[in-house]
Each structure stands twice: as C-alpha cells, then as structure tokens.
Scaffold this motif. Structure first.
Motif, PDB file in Angstrom:
ATOM      1  N   MET A   1      21.579  53.469  43.860  1.00 20.93           N
ATOM      2  CA  MET A   1      20.295  53.334  44.449  1.00 20.93           C
ATOM      3  C   MET A   1      18.731  52.621  43.164  1.00 20.93           C
ATOM      4  O   MET A   1      18.618  52.336  42.578  1.00 20.93           O
ATOM      5  N   SER A   2      18.478  51.830  44.065  1.00 19.17           N
ATOM      6  CA  SER A   2      17.079  51.300  42.855  1.00 19.17           C
ATOM      7  C   SER A   2      16.330  51.802  42.865  1.00 19.17           C
ATOM      8  O   SER A   2      15.607  52.220  43.516  1.00 19.17           O
ATOM      9  N   ALA A  57      19.009  53.261  58.191  1.00 17.72           N
ATOM     10  CA  ALA A  57      19.638  52.907  57.003  1.00 17.72           C
ATOM     11  C   ALA A  57      20.658  52.250  57.041  1.00 17.72           C
ATOM     12  O   ALA A  57      21.955  51.797  56.322  1.00 17.72           O
ATOM     13  N   ILE A  63      16.314  48.926  53.650  1.00 16.57           N
ATOM     14  CA  ILE A  63      15.730  49.610  52.540  1.00 16.57           C
ATOM     15  C   ILE A  63      14.608  51.182  53.091  1.00 16.57           C
ATOM     16  O   ILE A  63      13.812  50.663  52.932  1.00 16.57           O
ATOM     17  N   PHE A  79      16.205  63.075  52.173  1.00 11.53           N
ATOM     18  CA  PHE A  79      16.604  62.412  51.447  1.00 11.53           C
ATOM     19  C   PHE A  79      18.343  62.612  52.524  1.00 11.53           C
ATOM     20  O   PHE A  79      19.887  61.662  51.997  1.00 11.53           O
ATOM     21  N   GLY A  82      19.008  60.532  54.965  1.00  8.26           N
ATOM     22  CA  GLY A  82      19.720  58.679  53.433  1.00  8.26           C
ATOM     23  C   GLY A  82      18.887  57.681  53.701  1.00  8.26           C
ATOM     24  O   GLY A  82      18.319  56.684  53.484  1.00  8.26           O
ATOM     25  N   GLN A  84      16.269  56.335  51.118  1.00  7.72           N
ATOM     26  CA  GLN A  84      16.122  55.623  49.762  1.00  7.72           C
ATOM     27  C   GLN A  84      15.289  55.120  48.670  1.00  7.72           C
ATOM     28  O   GLN A  84      15.533  55.196  47.369  1.00  7.72           O
ATOM     29  N   ALA A 104      16.275  60.589  43.347  1.00  7.48           N
ATOM     30  CA  ALA A 104      15.708  59.834  44.640  1.00  7.48           C
ATOM     31  C   ALA A 104      14.262  59.008  43.874  1.00  7.48           C
ATOM     32  O   ALA A 104      13.316  59.476  44.018  1.00  7.48           O
TER      33      ALA A 104
END
Ligand code: 3PG
Length: 207
Positions: A1-2, A57, A63, A79, A82, A84, A104
């Motif tokens: 996860m970014s 997603a 993203i 979440f 999906g 992000q 998240a």
C-alpha cells in the motif's frame, strides 16, 4: 500500500467521480489512466459506488480511492471493496482512527487552522483542502504555508481546469481534485474519448 504522499504525487489531478452504473467503471478508469491520471476518487454517493471501486481496482495502473467517506463503517466498506486510499470531506477522530487502524492511507478534509492542528495531533500532514474555493482558495493555502510549513494539500471543491494551474503553482500543493475531468453527464453519456482528452490535458498541467 502506497503512502498518501506517493498517491498524491502520481499525477497533478485526482478526478472526483460519481458513477451511477457499475458497467461504466472499467471504461471510465481506462480512459482516465490512459490519459495519465492514476489516482481516482470514487465518491460513496451512489448505491453502486462499492461495485465501481471493485471494478476499477482491477484496471492496470489505477489507484482507486473512496471519497465522501464520512464515518468508520464507510472506511471498512471502502477498504473491503478494494479502495487503496480514503478521502473524507472533513476530519473526524472515528474516520481517521479507523483508517489508521487498518493501515489505509487517508486524505481528510480541512478548511481551518484548527482542523489542521487536530490533524497534526493525529499524526497527519497531508490534507484535502475542502471546499477549496469557498474556504479561501489559493490565498488561504498561501497563508497556511507560514504556520504549517510541513503540510501538503490537495485542494478540491470548485476547482476548474483554469484554476488548477494556480493551485499547482503553490509549493504546498501536491495535486488538486475535481469533477471537471469526468462530470456525471459525460460518464452517463459514455463519452470516454472526451474524458480521456480532459485527463490528458490535466495530466500535463505540471510538466
Ligand atoms: C465534490 O464534492 O463533488 C468534489 O469534492 C468537488 O467537486 P467539484 O470539483 O465539482 O467542485
């Protein structure tokens, strides 16, 4: 996860999307990503929003975030579908804490110095500035840069193609959000060519 900062830096504009038909999700995301916009905010304002997030997603390079997240169950639902990242119009402890609990990335909305200070207390320094035009516009963000030099923003709300460049010229703005790239009427009409063209113009704003 970014991290939210990485997501905000992927492209100068995050399109804010309200999608009524789940079958529009995939071609819409493909048009936006094809134009060079990767972080997409799907508002939880339609009964299909979670299905839209699910479908988007799976689009390569997309993203997908959930917007209009206003309580902790929204965070879980988004979440679970999906999403992000999470975008909220405001900043509340239940939403921020739930996002932090499940890891998240979250971009909560702020409009005042007090909102910002509560966000800093929660360990945040990246915010949506909402509603940007109505809450003071670019001048307000310039004023925030003094006391809150480390904070970075995504102004959203009343931002147009013409105003986007003014915001993006501010050092504390990483990206802007708005509906002008894919307004509901273009989505309803399935005009992916026009949406892709608007996305490409938006993606080039800061190059
Ligand atoms: C919204 O609330 O729909 C968005 O945050 C902003 O929408 P706008 O770009 O149409 O002002």
């Amino acid at each position: 996860m970014s991290a939210i900062s990485d997501i905000m830096r992927r492209a100068p504009v995050i399109p804010v999307l309200t999608v009524e038909r789940a079958e529009d999700a995939r071609p819409l995301a493909e048009a936006l990503v094809g134009g060079g916009l990767f972080a997409l905010e799907v508002t939880l304002r339609t009964p299909t929003a979670l299905d839209v997030i699910r479908a988007m997603a799976s689009v390569e390079h997309a993203i997908v975030g959930a917007g209009t997240v206003i309580n902790a169950p929204d965070v879980d639902a988004a979440f679970g579908a999906g999403a992000q990242f999470i975008v909220s119009p405001g900043l509340t402890a239940p939403v921020v804490e739930r996002a932090q609990e499940i890891g998240a990335p979250i971009l909560p909305g702020i409009a005042t110095a007090s909102d910002l200070m509560r966000g800093l207390d929660m360990g945040l320094d990246h915010f949506k500035f909402f509603p940007a035009e109505q809450a003071g516009g670019a001048a307000m963000l310039k004023a925030f840069s003094g006391p809150f030099a480390a904070c970075r923003f995504c102004p959203t709300g009343g931002v147009t193609a013409a105003l986007a460049a003014t915001y993006l010229a501010l050092p504390n703005v990483l990206c802007v959000g708005g509906t002008w790239i894919a307004p509901p009427e273009l989505v309803r009409a399935g005009d992916w060519a026009e949406i892709g063209a608007r996305a490409a113009i938006a993606a080039a704003l800061r190059t």
